[in-house]
Design a protein around this motif. Structure first.
Motif, mmCIF file in Angstrom:
data_model
loop_
_atom_site.group_PDB
_atom_site.id
_atom_site.type_symbol
_atom_site.label_atom_id
_atom_site.label_comp_id
_atom_site.label_asym_id
_atom_site.label_seq_id
_atom_site.Cartn_x
_atom_site.Cartn_y
_atom_site.Cartn_z
ATOM 1 N N ARG A 119 0.820 -1.212 0.000
ATOM 2 C CA ARG A 119 0.000 0.000 0.000
ATOM 3 C C ARG A 119 0.851 1.258 0.000
ATOM 4 N NH1 ARG A 119 -5.136 -1.607 3.969
ATOM 5 N NH2 ARG A 119 -5.983 -3.211 2.536
ATOM 6 N N VAL A 120 1.984 1.232 0.677
ATOM 7 C CA VAL A 120 2.895 2.382 0.624
ATOM 8 C C VAL A 120 3.449 2.546 -0.787
ATOM 9 C CG1 VAL A 120 5.071 3.293 1.489
ATOM 10 C CG2 VAL A 120 3.470 2.260 3.069
ATOM 11 N N THR A 121 3.788 1.446 -1.436
ATOM 12 C CA THR A 121 4.272 1.520 -2.817
ATOM 13 C C THR A 121 3.183 2.022 -3.754
ATOM 14 O OG1 THR A 121 5.691 -0.369 -2.319
ATOM 15 C CG2 THR A 121 5.426 0.210 -4.629
ATOM 16 N N PHE A 122 1.953 1.634 -3.511
ATOM 17 C CA PHE A 122 0.840 2.132 -4.322
ATOM 18 C C PHE A 122 0.664 3.636 -4.139
ATOM 19 C CE2 PHE A 122 -3.744 2.794 -5.093
ATOM 20 C CZ PHE A 122 -3.810 2.335 -6.400
ATOM 21 N N ALA A 123 0.817 4.114 -2.902
ATOM 22 C CA ALA A 123 0.758 5.559 -2.663
ATOM 23 C C ALA A 123 1.902 6.285 -3.375
ATOM 24 C CB ALA A 123 0.792 5.839 -1.160
ATOM 25 N N ALA A 124 3.097 5.665 -3.383
ATOM 26 C CA ALA A 124 4.223 6.258 -4.111
ATOM 27 C C ALA A 124 3.940 6.339 -5.606
ATOM 28 C CB ALA A 124 5.484 5.438 -3.852
ATOM 29 N N ALA A 125 3.301 5.309 -6.152
ATOM 30 C CA ALA A 125 2.966 5.320 -7.578
ATOM 31 C C ALA A 125 1.981 6.445 -7.905
ATOM 32 C CB ALA A 125 2.387 3.968 -7.992
ATOM 33 N N LEU A 126 0.984 6.636 -7.048
ATOM 34 C CA LEU A 126 0.035 7.735 -7.272
ATOM 35 C C LEU A 126 0.718 9.094 -7.178
ATOM 36 C CD1 LEU A 126 -3.114 6.497 -5.299
ATOM 37 C CD2 LEU A 126 -2.651 6.327 -7.744
ATOM 38 N N THR A 127 1.651 9.240 -6.230
ATOM 39 C CA THR A 127 2.371 10.510 -6.089
ATOM 40 C C THR A 127 3.246 10.777 -7.301
ATOM 41 O OG1 THR A 127 2.415 10.073 -3.707
ATOM 42 C CG2 THR A 127 3.802 11.843 -4.521
ATOM 43 N N TYR A 128 3.934 9.752 -7.773
ATOM 44 C CA TYR A 128 4.741 9.903 -8.977
ATOM 45 C C TYR A 128 3.875 10.251 -10.188
ATOM 46 C CZ TYR A 128 9.441 8.478 -7.528
ATOM 47 O OH TYR A 128 10.692 8.438 -6.988
ATOM 48 N N MET A 129 2.717 9.642 -10.282
ATOM 49 C CA MET A 129 1.842 9.928 -11.417
ATOM 50 C C MET A 129 1.344 11.375 -11.370
ATOM 51 S SD MET A 129 -1.427 7.753 -12.791
ATOM 52 C CE MET A 129 -0.351 6.374 -13.151
ATOM 53 N N LEU A 175 8.507 9.447 -18.598
ATOM 54 C CA LEU A 175 9.121 8.443 -17.735
ATOM 55 C C LEU A 175 8.381 8.335 -16.405
ATOM 56 C CD1 LEU A 175 12.948 9.064 -18.293
ATOM 57 C CD2 LEU A 175 11.594 7.110 -19.075
ATOM 58 N N LEU A 176 7.981 9.457 -15.851
ATOM 59 C CA LEU A 176 7.243 9.438 -14.585
ATOM 60 C C LEU A 176 5.892 8.751 -14.737
ATOM 61 C CD1 LEU A 176 7.971 13.011 -13.179
ATOM 62 C CD2 LEU A 176 8.441 10.860 -12.004
ATOM 63 N N ILE A 177 5.168 9.084 -15.779
ATOM 64 C CA ILE A 177 3.818 8.527 -15.949
ATOM 65 C C ILE A 177 3.880 7.030 -16.238
ATOM 66 C CG2 ILE A 177 1.763 8.599 -17.404
ATOM 67 C CD1 ILE A 177 2.245 11.593 -17.745
ATOM 68 N N CYS A 178 4.778 6.613 -17.130
ATOM 69 C CA CYS A 178 4.865 5.183 -17.469
ATOM 70 C C CYS A 178 5.360 4.356 -16.284
ATOM 71 C CB CYS A 178 5.785 4.998 -18.667
ATOM 72 S SG CYS A 178 5.177 5.738 -20.197
ATOM 73 N N GLY A 179 6.404 4.820 -15.612
ATOM 74 C CA GLY A 179 6.917 4.077 -14.463
ATOM 75 C C GLY A 179 5.911 3.989 -13.325
ATOM 76 N N SER A 180 5.206 5.078 -13.054
ATOM 77 C CA SER A 180 4.219 5.047 -11.972
ATOM 78 C C SER A 180 3.014 4.182 -12.334
ATOM 79 C CB SER A 180 3.757 6.471 -11.660
ATOM 80 O OG SER A 180 3.149 7.061 -12.797
ATOM 81 N N ALA A 181 2.652 4.123 -13.612
ATOM 82 C CA ALA A 181 1.518 3.284 -14.012
ATOM 83 C C ALA A 181 1.829 1.809 -13.788
ATOM 84 C CB ALA A 181 1.161 3.558 -15.468
ATOM 85 N N VAL A 182 3.010 1.376 -14.203
ATOM 86 C CA VAL A 182 3.384 -0.036 -14.006
ATOM 87 C C VAL A 182 3.542 -0.351 -12.521
ATOM 88 C CG1 VAL A 182 5.111 -1.788 -14.537
ATOM 89 C CG2 VAL A 182 4.479 -0.105 -16.265
ATOM 90 N N MET A 183 4.166 0.548 -11.778
ATOM 91 C CA MET A 183 4.325 0.336 -10.342
ATOM 92 C C MET A 183 2.972 0.277 -9.642
ATOM 93 S SD MET A 183 6.274 2.742 -7.533
ATOM 94 C CE MET A 183 7.852 2.670 -8.371
#
Length: 267
Positions: A119-129, A175-183
């Protein structure tokens, strides 16, 4: 165990992608070449004009450049204020996305349980996106404004072209959008397993022909189908069977009853 290893390497790759995109976005804030224009109206002296979010610069053929910050913050257009705010917000979101990713990724082992880390990693992905979308809005809006002014025949001021900072920013935002989407996809599967692993649905109920009866309502020319529940129908059928069985038993008992011999009047 093998699936966990694969997810761990995917998270590392996504984190590196997002980190590189964030660094590229940060580098554009200090780059002067957001828009560039060349002025060669004079034969012997030609100058290059370029500007960014904070200043206007000019450089001559000798290589000497002079930059001047915008004089008054209150006198700036709303477009520039919004671009500045979105660029700073993009950098801040990227920083906190990196912090959350370092806490929640499987390779760091800083967080608690597997569910909490996911869940912390999911929050990081949303922040990056969010960081990537903020940057994409800034660079796309700036590029669209520059393009519309360049092709406008009624724009009489100095016309600019797209600078290197915009292309760097577009690459970093992608790079931010693609990496955060996969994460977000891989961490979301572990964070919310019930939504991704759906249980098989029960087979739908159906009605047989025995549960339907067609009646004609008075004053209506169309037949109306009335659905009777199976329990009520079985109860009505059993009740009717009992009633018919009782009548049949009474008739049989009356027919089987022996007739009494006539009583002799003489006796």
């Amino acid at each position: 165990m093998r699936q966990r290893t694969v997810v761990m390497y995917v998270e590392i790759g996504c984190f590196v992608s997002c980190l590189c995109g964030w660094v590229l976005n940060c580098s554009t804030l200090a780059t002067e070449y957001w828009v560039v224009s060349e002025s060669a109206s004079v034969v012997l002296s030609a100058g290059d004009y370029y500007s960014n979010l904070w200043m206007d610069c000019v450089a001559d053929t000798t290589g000497v450049s002079d930059c001047k910050y915008y004089p008054s913050m209150m006198d700036l257009p709303v477009f520039l204020h919004v671009c500045r705010a979105l660029a700073v917000v993009s950098v801040i979101f990227g920083f906190w996305g990196a912090v959350l990713a370092l806490i929640g990724m499987k390779c760091t082992k800083i967080g608690g349980s597997e569910l909490a880390n996911a869940r912390v990693t999911f929050a990081a992905a949303l922040t990056y996106m969010a960081s990537g979308f903020c940057g994409m809005i800034v660079y796309s809006w700036w590029g669209e404004k520059t393009r519309s002014e360049f092709v406008d025949p009624y724009f009489l001021e100095l016309k600019f072209e797209l600078g290197a900072a915009l292309f760097i920013g577009w690459g970093g935002s992608c790079l931010l959008i693609c990496g955060s989407a996969v994460m977000g996809y891989f961490s979301g599967r572990e964070s919310f397993p019930k939504r991704f692993n759906k249980q098989p649905r029960k087979p739908p109920t159906y009605m047989t022909a025995r549960t339907r009866r067609t009646y004609m309502l008075p004053g209506s020319s169309r037949p109306t189908t009335v659905i009777i529940p199976p329990s009520h129908q079985s109860y009505s059928e059993s009740r009717g069977t009992r009633a018919s069985g009782g009548r049949r038993g009474t008739q049989e008992s009356q027919s089987v009853r022996p007739s009494l011999p006539p009583i002799d009047s003489a006796v």
